[in-house]
Enzyme design. Sequence first.
Site, PDB file in Angstrom:
ATOM      1  N   THR A  27       0.849  -1.184   0.000  1.00 49.22           N
ATOM      2  CA  THR A  27       0.000   0.000   0.000  1.00 49.22           C
ATOM      3  C   THR A  27       0.888   1.240   0.000  1.00 49.22           C
ATOM      4  OG1 THR A  27      -0.152   0.361   2.383  1.00 49.22           O
ATOM      5  CG2 THR A  27      -1.635  -1.286   1.442  1.00 49.22           C
ATOM      6  N   ASP A  51      -5.595 -10.504   4.591  1.00 48.37           N
ATOM      7  CA  ASP A  51      -4.277 -11.114   4.450  1.00 48.37           C
ATOM      8  C   ASP A  51      -3.201 -10.070   4.707  1.00 48.37           C
ATOM      9  OD1 ASP A  51      -2.605 -13.486   3.245  1.00 48.37           O
ATOM     10  OD2 ASP A  51      -1.888 -11.681   2.230  1.00 48.37           O
ATOM     11  N   TYR A  56       4.636  -6.513   5.504  1.00 46.56           N
ATOM     12  CA  TYR A  56       3.779  -5.511   4.859  1.00 46.56           C
ATOM     13  C   TYR A  56       3.674  -4.237   5.691  1.00 46.56           C
ATOM     14  CZ  TYR A  56       2.018  -9.490   2.090  1.00 46.56           C
ATOM     15  OH  TYR A  56       1.892 -10.593   1.285  1.00 46.56           O
ATOM     16  N   HIS A 119       6.484 -16.908   4.937  1.00 45.62           N
ATOM     17  CA  HIS A 119       6.359 -15.975   3.815  1.00 45.62           C
ATOM     18  C   HIS A 119       7.135 -16.421   2.574  1.00 45.62           C
ATOM     19  CE1 HIS A 119       5.390 -11.462   3.066  1.00 45.62           C
ATOM     20  NE2 HIS A 119       5.283 -12.149   1.961  1.00 45.62           N
ATOM     21  N   SER A 165       3.918 -19.885   1.859  1.00 50.35           N
ATOM     22  CA  SER A 165       3.708 -18.956   0.751  1.00 50.35           C
ATOM     23  C   SER A 165       4.922 -19.013  -0.164  1.00 50.35           C
ATOM     24  CB  SER A 165       3.510 -17.531   1.290  1.00 50.35           C
ATOM     25  OG  SER A 165       3.277 -16.605   0.246  1.00 50.35           O
ATOM     26  N   GLN A 187       0.208 -20.005  -0.489  1.00 50.92           N
ATOM     27  CA  GLN A 187      -0.177 -18.767  -1.170  1.00 50.92           C
ATOM     28  C   GLN A 187       0.889 -18.419  -2.207  1.00 50.92           C
ATOM     29  OE1 GLN A 187      -0.595 -14.083  -0.116  1.00 50.92           O
ATOM     30  NE2 GLN A 187      -1.771 -15.438   1.221  1.00 50.92           N
ATOM     31  N   SER A 214      -1.526 -11.681  -6.514  1.00 49.26           N
ATOM     32  CA  SER A 214      -1.171 -11.039  -7.793  1.00 49.26           C
ATOM     33  C   SER A 214      -2.102 -11.490  -8.912  1.00 49.26           C
ATOM     34  CB  SER A 214       0.292 -11.342  -8.151  1.00 49.26           C
ATOM     35  OG  SER A 214       1.169 -10.967  -7.113  1.00 49.26           O
ATOM     36  N   LEU A 216      -4.383  -9.904 -10.387  1.00 48.24           N
ATOM     37  CA  LEU A 216      -4.580  -8.854 -11.397  1.00 48.24           C
ATOM     38  C   LEU A 216      -3.250  -8.297 -11.889  1.00 48.24           C
ATOM     39  CD1 LEU A 216      -7.558  -6.996  -9.660  1.00 48.24           C
ATOM     40  CD2 LEU A 216      -7.606  -8.988 -11.167  1.00 48.24           C
ATOM     41  N   SER A 264      -7.746  -3.487  -3.086  1.00 55.20           N
ATOM     42  CA  SER A 264      -8.189  -2.220  -3.663  1.00 55.20           C
ATOM     43  C   SER A 264      -8.599  -1.300  -2.525  1.00 55.20           C
ATOM     44  CB  SER A 264      -9.371  -2.419  -4.612  1.00 55.20           C
ATOM     45  OG  SER A 264      -9.810  -1.154  -5.092  1.00 55.20           O
ATOM     46  N   ARG A 269     -14.496  -0.622  -6.492  1.00 54.26           N
ATOM     47  CA  ARG A 269     -13.809  -1.858  -6.900  1.00 54.26           C
ATOM     48  C   ARG A 269     -13.867  -2.920  -5.803  1.00 54.26           C
ATOM     49  NH1 ARG A 269     -10.434   1.835  -9.659  1.00 54.26           N
ATOM     50  NH2 ARG A 269      -8.933   1.981  -7.936  1.00 54.26           N
TER      51      ARG A 269
END
Length: 321
Positions: A27, A51, A56, A119, A165, A187, A214, A216, A264, A269
Amino acid sequence: MESNGVPMITLSSGIRMPALGMGTAETMVKGTEREKLAFLKAIEVGYRHFDTAAAYQSEECLGEAIAEALQLGLIKSRDELFITSKLWCADAHADLVLPALQNSLRNLKLEYLDLYLIHHPVSLKPGKFVNEIPKDHILPMDYKTVWAAMEECQTLGFTRAIGVSNFSCKKLQELMAAAKIPPVVNQVEMSPTLHQKNLREYCKANNIMITAHSVLGAIGAPWGSNAVMDSKVLHQIAVARGKSVAQVSMRWVYQQGASLVVKSFNEGRMKENLKIFDWELTAEDMEKISEIPQSRTSSADFLLSPTGPFKTEEEFWDEKD
């Protein structure tokens, strides 16, 4: 519990997970009021699966949003949510796993996670998270002892389930060889431009749910790609179905039997992304998507080193397997 028509998936351990979650990676507004309000809005419009990850740096904002959602009555109980977080590589050492999870719980202001993931299949020298990882800090992971520590986290009740992941078939085999509790989720990147057919088949055979990230193209991330959103095939299908390209991509992932996380901060969206479960892509649509050229968006370059366990992308992803 279902919310806004999002189906629940039963994982191999028996716990139930919403098929669609909101991602919180990459973000542009980390740690801000805007980030917290976005998470709060997501809860308001119907998201129940979030998630996050230590790396992050979104755990604290998500925790604040959850607390506020409870105060506002948007949810009656924390139990209505499914919260996933991830073990960062610098904490991927047997004695650091439990403290790392407990730190994530403090950040989130929660007593337990629903799912805790490793991760990446690599360790780093212990220390604080840094954006630029020194190459000599990259170490092989001791899957046996790290996974045993993950199992302890579940046994102690700090997480309801554990998984991984960005693991390939080969790396999953190595981890599972010593596992007492098998991973319930892997993941990984998955989209119409990266089908992950072999990995999906392996995970299905071993009762491991794929969660796609991912979906999109990770647009906005440093490694992001427009390949999904610019696909002529997906645009044609979207027009024919009266849907968006994003919805077609997400629906394709779901019809492959995978769960998914998408991100989003736009309310419109957010709502659109929830509307992928009351319609289907046709067999013809699926055939067209199967012919889309394949390429990986995610890069493992930051975890590659001449002296580390993986020297090339091919070694990291086991692309030649």
